[in-house]
Design an enzyme around this catalytic site. Structure first.
Site, PDB file in Angstrom:
ATOM      1  N   ASP A 121       1.027  -1.135   0.090  1.00  0.00           N
ATOM      2  CA  ASP A 121       0.181  -0.238  -0.094  1.00  0.00           C
ATOM      3  C   ASP A 121       0.830   1.181  -0.251  1.00  0.00           C
ATOM      4  O   ASP A 121       2.122   1.150   0.116  1.00  0.00           O
ATOM      5  CB  ASP A 121      -0.837  -0.236   1.151  1.00  0.00           C
ATOM      6  CG  ASP A 121      -1.526   1.206   1.471  1.00  0.00           C
ATOM      7  OD1 ASP A 121      -2.344   1.624   0.625  1.00  0.00           O
ATOM      8  OD2 ASP A 121      -1.472   1.789   2.722  1.00  0.00           O
TER       9      ASP A 121
ATOM     10  N   ASP B 299      -0.147   4.979   0.966  1.00  0.00           N
ATOM     11  CA  ASP B 299      -0.288   6.080   2.092  1.00  0.00           C
ATOM     12  C   ASP B 299      -0.333   5.546   3.279  1.00  0.00           C
ATOM     13  O   ASP B 299      -0.931   4.584   3.662  1.00  0.00           O
ATOM     14  CB  ASP B 299      -1.882   6.668   1.668  1.00  0.00           C
ATOM     15  CG  ASP B 299      -2.101   7.466   0.506  1.00  0.00           C
ATOM     16  OD1 ASP B 299      -1.235   8.391   0.128  1.00  0.00           O
ATOM     17  OD2 ASP B 299      -3.028   7.342  -0.279  1.00  0.00           O
TER      18      ASP B 299
ATOM     19  N   VAL C  56      -9.754   3.534   2.078  1.00  0.00           N
ATOM     20  CA  VAL C  56     -11.126   3.610   1.203  1.00  0.00           C
ATOM     21  C   VAL C  56     -11.140   5.138   0.045  1.00  0.00           C
ATOM     22  O   VAL C  56     -10.532   5.982   0.530  1.00  0.00           O
ATOM     23  CB  VAL C  56     -12.157   4.218   2.387  1.00  0.00           C
ATOM     24  CG1 VAL C  56     -13.641   4.360   1.687  1.00  0.00           C
ATOM     25  CG2 VAL C  56     -12.239   3.065   3.308  1.00  0.00           C
TER      26      VAL C  56
ATOM     27  N   ARG D  29     -11.933   8.091  -2.326  1.00  0.00           N
ATOM     28  CA  ARG D  29     -12.132   9.344  -2.132  1.00  0.00           C
ATOM     29  C   ARG D  29     -13.560   9.556  -1.604  1.00  0.00           C
ATOM     30  O   ARG D  29     -13.973  10.078  -0.728  1.00  0.00           O
ATOM     31  CB  ARG D  29     -11.930  10.160  -3.028  1.00  0.00           C
ATOM     32  CG  ARG D  29     -11.807  11.591  -2.696  1.00  0.00           C
ATOM     33  CD  ARG D  29     -11.186  12.556  -3.759  1.00  0.00           C
ATOM     34  NE  ARG D  29     -10.041  12.153  -4.688  1.00  0.00           N
ATOM     35  CZ  ARG D  29      -9.542  12.401  -5.672  1.00  0.00           C
ATOM     36  NH1 ARG D  29     -10.296  13.212  -6.605  1.00  0.00           N
ATOM     37  NH2 ARG D  29      -8.548  11.832  -6.188  1.00  0.00           N
TER      38      ARG D  29
ATOM     39  N   ASP E 137      -1.386  -0.481   6.126  1.00  0.00           N
ATOM     40  CA  ASP E 137      -1.613   0.226   7.371  1.00  0.00           C
ATOM     41  C   ASP E 137      -3.243   0.381   7.757  1.00  0.00           C
ATOM     42  O   ASP E 137      -3.629   0.791   8.715  1.00  0.00           O
ATOM     43  CB  ASP E 137      -1.017   1.550   7.299  1.00  0.00           C
ATOM     44  CG  ASP E 137      -1.990   2.540   6.555  1.00  0.00           C
ATOM     45  OD1 ASP E 137      -2.233   2.177   5.269  1.00  0.00           O
ATOM     46  OD2 ASP E 137      -2.151   3.737   6.763  1.00  0.00           O
TER      47      ASP E 137
HETATM   48  C1  BG6 Z   1      -5.896   5.683   0.129  1.00  0.00           C
HETATM   49  C2  BG6 Z   1      -5.936   6.302   1.385  1.00  0.00           C
HETATM   50  O1  BG6 Z   1      -4.810   5.355  -0.085  1.00  0.00           O
HETATM   51  O2  BG6 Z   1      -6.448   6.472  -1.014  1.00  0.00           O
HETATM   52  C3  BG6 Z   1      -7.139   6.791   1.487  1.00  0.00           C
HETATM   53  O3  BG6 Z   1      -5.628   5.668   2.612  1.00  0.00           O
HETATM   54  C4  BG6 Z   1      -7.866   7.713   0.410  1.00  0.00           C
HETATM   55  O4  BG6 Z   1      -7.268   7.637   2.943  1.00  0.00           O
HETATM   56  C5  BG6 Z   1      -7.840   6.933  -0.767  1.00  0.00           C
HETATM   57  O5  BG6 Z   1      -9.163   8.378   0.696  1.00  0.00           O
HETATM   58  C6  BG6 Z   1      -8.282   7.624  -2.085  1.00  0.00           C
HETATM   59  O6  BG6 Z   1      -7.144   8.603  -2.308  1.00  0.00           O
HETATM   60  P1  BG6 Z   1      -7.294   9.996  -3.337  1.00  0.00           P
HETATM   61  O7  BG6 Z   1      -5.706  10.393  -3.415  1.00  0.00           O
HETATM   62  O8  BG6 Z   1      -7.790   9.257  -4.589  1.00  0.00           O
HETATM   63  O9  BG6 Z   1      -8.131  10.626  -2.965  1.00  0.00           O
HETATM   64 MG    MG Z   2      -2.691   3.288   3.546  1.00  0.00          MG
END
Ligand code: BG6
Ligand code: MG
Length: 222
Positions: A7, A9, A45, A47, A168
């Site tokens: 993963d 983030d 999850v 956006r 995480d």
């Molecule tokens: C995930 C994050 O990696 O990506 C979430 O843990 C986030 O918090 C999701 O909502 C979607 O991300 P983005 O950058 O497309 O808004």
């Molecule tokens: Mg993550």
């Protein structure tokens, strides 16, 4: 193990805090205080699904057009943070482990729900480590659905039981388990109890530790 699926983030880079800051700021606009505990439910999850969770917690309803407007606003703020980010925000141990896996010729994949995953990887200059990248633009179902991990394994050409996932998020650990993959949780073991083990960050692990951990587990099983 033949493939290692990361993963992004909160595992490789410290962007989970920026998602939280941006959602917290957005929630304030409709007088909702987003706590750190509630934020755990948003990790991994997508956006729009994250916004739905916040609206449910806040007891608010709105039409699709408004939701998309708010999700775009949150993303603009998030990208402002990302834009100011440097490789110093790479989390401890990530580069060492990626380097070790690359040297040993293992397949390395990224499975991130984020539509910004490639932007972030480029920003921190880690793109070249990954043989396979599956991001939020390539999936229909968000974690905890296993689609993202199944897709990453298929692109890597490796069966699920030979993939190890690093996650995480509770939703991410669940997705890995649904994909029938083993998973190392990154963070609080109480939250990530469905993972095979949990460690505070990737600096706690190296290839040798990972191999002996899973060899031992396989011996016990057989
Ligand atoms: C995930 C994050 O990696 O990506 C979430 O843990 C986030 O918090 C999701 O909502 C979607 O991300 P983005 O950058 O497309 O808004
Ligand atoms: Mg993550």
């Amino acid at each position: 193990m033949k493939a290692f699926i990361f993963d992004l983030d909160g595992v490789i880079v410290d962007t989970a805090k920026y998602h939280y800051l941006a959602w917290k700021r957005l929630a304030k606009e409709f007088d909702f205080e987003l706590s750190e505990l509630d934020n755990e439910r948003l990790k991994g999850v997508s956006r729009i699904d994250s916004l739905d969770i916040i609206l449910r917690l806040a007891g608010k309803q709105m039409d699709q057009a408004k939701k998309h407007e708010l999700a775009d606003k949150k993303n603009t703020w998030f990208l402002e943070y990302v834009n100011n980010m440097t490789p110093a925000e790479i989390l401890p141990g990530s580069v060492n482990l990626l380097e070790e896996l690359k040297t040993a010729s293992f397949t390395i994949a990224l499975a991130s729900s984020s539509k910004n995953a490639r932007t972030i990887l480029n920003k921190i200059q880690l793109t070249d480590y990954f043989d396979v990248i599956v991001d939020g633009t390539m999936i229909t179902h968000s974690k905890p659905h296993p689609e993202i991990f199944i897709k990453a394994a298929r692109l890597a050409g490796v069966p699920a039981n030979e993939c190890l996932v690093f996650e995480d998020a509770e939703a991410g650990v669940e997705a890995a388990v649904h994909a029938r993959m083993r998973c190392v949780g990154i963070g609080n073991p109480d939250r990530l109890h469905k993972a095979f083990i949990a460690v505070s960050d990737l600096s706690r692990l190296n290839l040798q530790k990972i191999q002996s951990l899973f060899q031992h587990a396989d011996t016990v099983k057989s």
